[in-house]
Design a protein around this motif. Structure first.
Motif, PDB file in Angstrom:
ATOM      1  N   TYR A  62       0.820  -1.210   0.000  1.00  0.00           N
ATOM      2  CA  TYR A  62       0.000   0.000   0.000  1.00  0.00           C
ATOM      3  C   TYR A  62       0.859   1.267   0.000  1.00  0.00           C
ATOM      4  CZ  TYR A  62      -4.004  -2.952   1.011  1.00  0.00           C
ATOM      5  OH  TYR A  62      -4.971  -3.902   0.948  1.00  0.00           O
ATOM      6  N   ILE A  63       2.041   1.188   0.570  1.00  0.00           N
ATOM      7  CA  ILE A  63       2.908   2.369   0.673  1.00  0.00           C
ATOM      8  C   ILE A  63       3.678   2.617  -0.620  1.00  0.00           C
ATOM      9  CG2 ILE A  63       4.940   3.295   1.852  1.00  0.00           C
ATOM     10  CD1 ILE A  63       3.971   1.904   4.371  1.00  0.00           C
ATOM     11  N   LEU A  64       4.159   1.561  -1.268  1.00  0.00           N
ATOM     12  CA  LEU A  64       5.032   1.716  -2.427  1.00  0.00           C
ATOM     13  C   LEU A  64       4.419   2.492  -3.586  1.00  0.00           C
ATOM     14  CD1 LEU A  64       6.793  -1.747  -2.448  1.00  0.00           C
ATOM     15  CD2 LEU A  64       7.748   0.440  -1.778  1.00  0.00           C
ATOM     16  N   PRO A  65       3.163   2.266  -3.980  1.00  0.00           N
ATOM     17  CA  PRO A  65       2.627   3.052  -5.095  1.00  0.00           C
ATOM     18  C   PRO A  65       2.605   4.554  -4.811  1.00  0.00           C
ATOM     19  CG  PRO A  65       1.279   1.130  -4.754  1.00  0.00           C
ATOM     20  CD  PRO A  65       2.250   1.189  -3.614  1.00  0.00           C
ATOM     21  N   GLY A  66       2.499   4.926  -3.546  1.00  0.00           N
ATOM     22  CA  GLY A  66       2.543   6.348  -3.205  1.00  0.00           C
ATOM     23  C   GLY A  66       3.876   6.994  -3.521  1.00  0.00           C
ATOM     24  N   SER A  67       4.938   6.183  -3.573  1.00  0.00           N
ATOM     25  CA  SER A  67       6.251   6.736  -3.888  1.00  0.00           C
ATOM     26  C   SER A  67       6.381   7.100  -5.358  1.00  0.00           C
ATOM     27  CB  SER A  67       7.343   5.732  -3.498  1.00  0.00           C
ATOM     28  OG  SER A  67       7.255   4.578  -4.308  1.00  0.00           O
ATOM     29  N   LEU A  68       5.431   6.683  -6.170  1.00  0.00           N
ATOM     30  CA  LEU A  68       5.484   6.978  -7.601  1.00  0.00           C
ATOM     31  C   LEU A  68       4.725   8.244  -7.983  1.00  0.00           C
ATOM     32  CD1 LEU A  68       4.900   3.368  -8.923  1.00  0.00           C
ATOM     33  CD2 LEU A  68       7.047   4.489  -8.419  1.00  0.00           C
ATOM     34  N   ILE A  73       5.581  14.581 -12.479  1.00  0.00           N
ATOM     35  CA  ILE A  73       6.002  15.984 -12.377  1.00  0.00           C
ATOM     36  C   ILE A  73       7.337  16.151 -13.098  1.00  0.00           C
ATOM     37  CG2 ILE A  73       6.563  17.858 -10.783  1.00  0.00           C
ATOM     38  CD1 ILE A  73       4.965  16.369  -8.647  1.00  0.00           C
ATOM     39  N   PRO A  74       7.476  17.166 -13.953  1.00  0.00           N
ATOM     40  CA  PRO A  74       8.776  17.387 -14.621  1.00  0.00           C
ATOM     41  C   PRO A  74       9.880  17.700 -13.603  1.00  0.00           C
ATOM     42  CG  PRO A  74       7.041  18.672 -15.682  1.00  0.00           C
ATOM     43  CD  PRO A  74       6.451  18.080 -14.436  1.00  0.00           C
ATOM     44  N   TYR A  75      11.113  17.299 -13.946  1.00  0.00           N
ATOM     45  CA  TYR A  75      12.256  17.497 -13.043  1.00  0.00           C
ATOM     46  C   TYR A  75      12.372  18.935 -12.572  1.00  0.00           C
ATOM     47  CZ  TYR A  75      14.081  13.163 -15.144  1.00  0.00           C
ATOM     48  OH  TYR A  75      14.253  11.889 -15.578  1.00  0.00           O
ATOM     49  N   PHE A  76      12.378  19.856 -13.538  1.00  0.00           N
ATOM     50  CA  PHE A  76      12.643  21.252 -13.200  1.00  0.00           C
ATOM     51  C   PHE A  76      11.560  21.838 -12.305  1.00  0.00           C
ATOM     52  CE2 PHE A  76      10.090  21.452 -16.992  1.00  0.00           C
ATOM     53  CZ  PHE A  76       9.231  22.519 -16.760  1.00  0.00           C
ATOM     54  N   MET A  77      10.290  21.448 -12.534  1.00  0.00           N
ATOM     55  CA  MET A  77       9.205  21.994 -11.722  1.00  0.00           C
ATOM     56  C   MET A  77       9.294  21.470 -10.286  1.00  0.00           C
ATOM     57  SD  MET A  77       5.155  22.025 -12.579  1.00  0.00           S
ATOM     58  CE  MET A  77       5.473  22.760 -14.174  1.00  0.00           C
ATOM     59  N   PHE A  78       9.564  20.184 -10.142  1.00  0.00           N
ATOM     60  CA  PHE A  78       9.723  19.622  -8.800  1.00  0.00           C
ATOM     61  C   PHE A  78      10.951  20.223  -8.113  1.00  0.00           C
ATOM     62  CE2 PHE A  78      10.917  16.201  -5.808  1.00  0.00           C
ATOM     63  CZ  PHE A  78       9.765  16.198  -5.057  1.00  0.00           C
ATOM     64  N   GLY A  79      12.017  20.464  -8.900  1.00  0.00           N
ATOM     65  CA  GLY A  79      13.217  21.095  -8.353  1.00  0.00           C
ATOM     66  C   GLY A  79      12.940  22.492  -7.828  1.00  0.00           C
ATOM     67  N   ILE A  80      12.145  23.267  -8.551  1.00  0.00           N
ATOM     68  CA  ILE A  80      11.804  24.627  -8.112  1.00  0.00           C
ATOM     69  C   ILE A  80      11.014  24.576  -6.808  1.00  0.00           C
ATOM     70  CG2 ILE A  80      10.386  26.642  -8.681  1.00  0.00           C
ATOM     71  CD1 ILE A  80      11.242  26.197 -11.617  1.00  0.00           C
ATOM     72  N   GLY A 133       9.601   5.666 -13.380  1.00  0.00           N
ATOM     73  CA  GLY A 133       9.738   4.936 -14.641  1.00  0.00           C
ATOM     74  C   GLY A 133      10.467   3.621 -14.458  1.00  0.00           C
ATOM     75  N   TRP A 134      11.548   3.656 -13.667  1.00  0.00           N
ATOM     76  CA  TRP A 134      12.298   2.423 -13.385  1.00  0.00           C
ATOM     77  C   TRP A 134      11.431   1.444 -12.605  1.00  0.00           C
ATOM     78  CZ3 TRP A 134      16.325   1.909 -16.232  1.00  0.00           C
ATOM     79  CH2 TRP A 134      17.130   2.994 -16.548  1.00  0.00           C
ATOM     80  N   ALA A 135      10.673   1.962 -11.625  1.00  0.00           N
ATOM     81  CA  ALA A 135       9.857   1.098 -10.767  1.00  0.00           C
ATOM     82  C   ALA A 135       8.740   0.434 -11.565  1.00  0.00           C
ATOM     83  CB  ALA A 135       9.283   1.897  -9.604  1.00  0.00           C
ATOM     84  N   LEU A 136       8.070   1.194 -12.421  1.00  0.00           N
ATOM     85  CA  LEU A 136       6.970   0.614 -13.194  1.00  0.00           C
ATOM     86  C   LEU A 136       7.482  -0.407 -14.207  1.00  0.00           C
ATOM     87  CD1 LEU A 136       4.692   3.723 -13.743  1.00  0.00           C
ATOM     88  CD2 LEU A 136       4.321   1.783 -12.226  1.00  0.00           C
ATOM     89  N   GLY A 137       8.621  -0.118 -14.829  1.00  0.00           N
ATOM     90  CA  GLY A 137       9.202  -1.083 -15.756  1.00  0.00           C
ATOM     91  C   GLY A 137       9.613  -2.366 -15.055  1.00  0.00           C
ATOM     92  N   MET A 138      10.211  -2.232 -13.883  1.00  0.00           N
ATOM     93  CA  MET A 138      10.644  -3.408 -13.123  1.00  0.00           C
ATOM     94  C   MET A 138       9.434  -4.209 -12.628  1.00  0.00           C
ATOM     95  SD  MET A 138      13.282  -4.983 -12.133  1.00  0.00           S
ATOM     96  CE  MET A 138      13.858  -6.159 -10.943  1.00  0.00           C
ATOM     97  N   ARG A 139       8.404  -3.512 -12.199  1.00  0.00           N
ATOM     98  CA  ARG A 139       7.187  -4.203 -11.747  1.00  0.00           C
ATOM     99  C   ARG A 139       6.581  -5.007 -12.890  1.00  0.00           C
ATOM    100  NH1 ARG A 139       1.805  -3.287 -12.180  1.00  0.00           N
ATOM    101  NH2 ARG A 139       0.508  -4.142 -10.519  1.00  0.00           N
ATOM    102  N   GLY A 140       6.523  -4.415 -14.082  1.00  0.00           N
ATOM    103  CA  GLY A 140       5.996  -5.126 -15.241  1.00  0.00           C
ATOM    104  C   GLY A 140       6.807  -6.363 -15.572  1.00  0.00           C
ATOM    105  N   LEU A 141       8.129  -6.258 -15.475  1.00  0.00           N
ATOM    106  CA  LEU A 141       8.972  -7.421 -15.742  1.00  0.00           C
ATOM    107  C   LEU A 141       8.808  -8.490 -14.669  1.00  0.00           C
ATOM    108  CD1 LEU A 141      12.230  -5.711 -16.992  1.00  0.00           C
ATOM    109  CD2 LEU A 141      10.759  -7.241 -18.289  1.00  0.00           C
ATOM    110  N   MET A 142       8.681  -8.056 -13.422  1.00  0.00           N
ATOM    111  CA  MET A 142       8.488  -9.024 -12.337  1.00  0.00           C
ATOM    112  C   MET A 142       7.183  -9.790 -12.514  1.00  0.00           C
ATOM    113  SD  MET A 142      10.860  -9.089  -9.898  1.00  0.00           S
ATOM    114  CE  MET A 142      10.015  -9.573  -8.413  1.00  0.00           C
ATOM    115  N   ILE A 143       6.122  -9.099 -12.914  1.00  0.00           N
ATOM    116  CA  ILE A 143       4.832  -9.758 -13.110  1.00  0.00           C
ATOM    117  C   ILE A 143       4.910 -10.699 -14.305  1.00  0.00           C
ATOM    118  CG2 ILE A 143       2.431  -9.354 -13.787  1.00  0.00           C
ATOM    119  CD1 ILE A 143       2.549  -6.846 -11.993  1.00  0.00           C
TER     120      ILE A 143
END
Length: 198
Positions: A62-68, A73-80, A133-143
Motif C-alpha cells: 500500500y505504501i510503495l505506489p505512493g512513492s510513484l 512531475i517534470p524534473y525542473f518543476m519539482f526542483g523549483i 519509470g524504473w519502478a513501473l518497468g521493473m514491476r511489469g517485468l516481475m509480473i
C-alpha cells in the motif's frame, strides 16, 4: 559549431563566449547527473521489484505506489518546489552553486561536506521524479516473469537445486528480481549515456 565548442557569445554576459561559462560547470553537471541516474535506477528497481513480488508484505504494497506520485512531475518543476520549500522556507540546504564561496576547493573535509550539501537537493529532486519509470518497468517485468506457469517451473527448479544441496545458488540465480534486473540494465546504460551527453 557544436563539434568545435563554438556556441557564440553569451547573452547574459555579452563579451564572454558561451563555452567559457559552460566549461567550468560541465564536470559538476556530469557528476551530478551520473550519481542521480545511478541512485534513481537502484531505488526504482528496488521499489518495482517489491511492488511486483507476490511475497511483499501487504502494508508495504500500500505504501510503495505512493512513492510513484512524483513521476508525473517534470524534473525542473519539482526542483523549483524543492528549492522553495527546503532552501528558502526551511533553510536546510543551500539553493545554488556547487559549493560555497568561503570553502577552498580540494580534497579536504570542509569542501567535501559542503559539496555534498549542495548536491543533495538536485539529486533528491531528480531521483524522486525519475524513479517511477524504473519502478513501473521493473514491476511489469516481475509480473511477466512471475506468471503462474513460470512459477510452477521455477518451483521444480528450486526443488532440483535443493535436492542437490544448492538452494542458495538457485535463490541467487533464479530469483525474478535478478532476472528482471538484467533487462533493466540495458535501459540503465542508455539513461546514463543520455544523462552524460544531454
Amino acid at each position: 559549431n557544436i563539434f568545435s565548442f563554438d556556441f557564440g557569445y553569451s547573452l547574459a554576459r555579452f563579451p564572454t563566449q558561451a563555452w567559457e561559462i559552460v566549461r567550468p560547470a560541465l564536470p559538476w553537471s556530469i557528476g551530478l547527473l551520473s550519481v542521480a541516474t545511478i541512485l534513481s535506477f537502484c531505488v526504482g528497481v528496488t521499489v518495482g521489484s517489491l511492488m511486483g513480488w507476490c511475497r511483499t508484505p501487504r502494508w508495504l504494497q500500500y505504501i510503495l505506489p505512493g512513492s510513484l506520485t512524483f513521476a508525473s512531475i517534470p524534473y525542473f518543476m519539482f526542483g523549483i518546489v524543492m528549492i522553495y520549500v527546503v532552501a528558502f522556507q526551511l533553510h536546510w540546504l543551500p539553493s545554488t552553486g556547487a559549493y560555497s564561496r568561503w570553502v577552498n576547493p580540494g580534497w579536504n573535509w570542509p569542501f567535501i561536506k559542503d559539496m555534498v550539501a549542495h548536491a543533495v537537493l538536485p539529486v533528491v529532486s531528480i531521483v524522486l521524479t525519475s524513479m517511477g519509470g524504473w519502478a513501473l518497468g521493473m514491476r511489469g517485468l516481475m509480473i511477466a516473469i512471475g506468471c503462474p506457469l513460470e512459477m510452477v517451473l521455477s518451483e521444480i527448479r528450486r526443488k532440483y537445486f535443493e535436492l542437490r544441496g544448492m538452494a542458495h545458488t538457485w535463490a541467487v540465480l533464479n530469483h525474478p528480481k535478478h532476472r528482471a534486473a538484467g533487462d533493466r540494465g540495458a535501459n540503465f546504460t542508455s539513461a546514463l549515456v543520455l544523462a552524460i551527453l544531454g
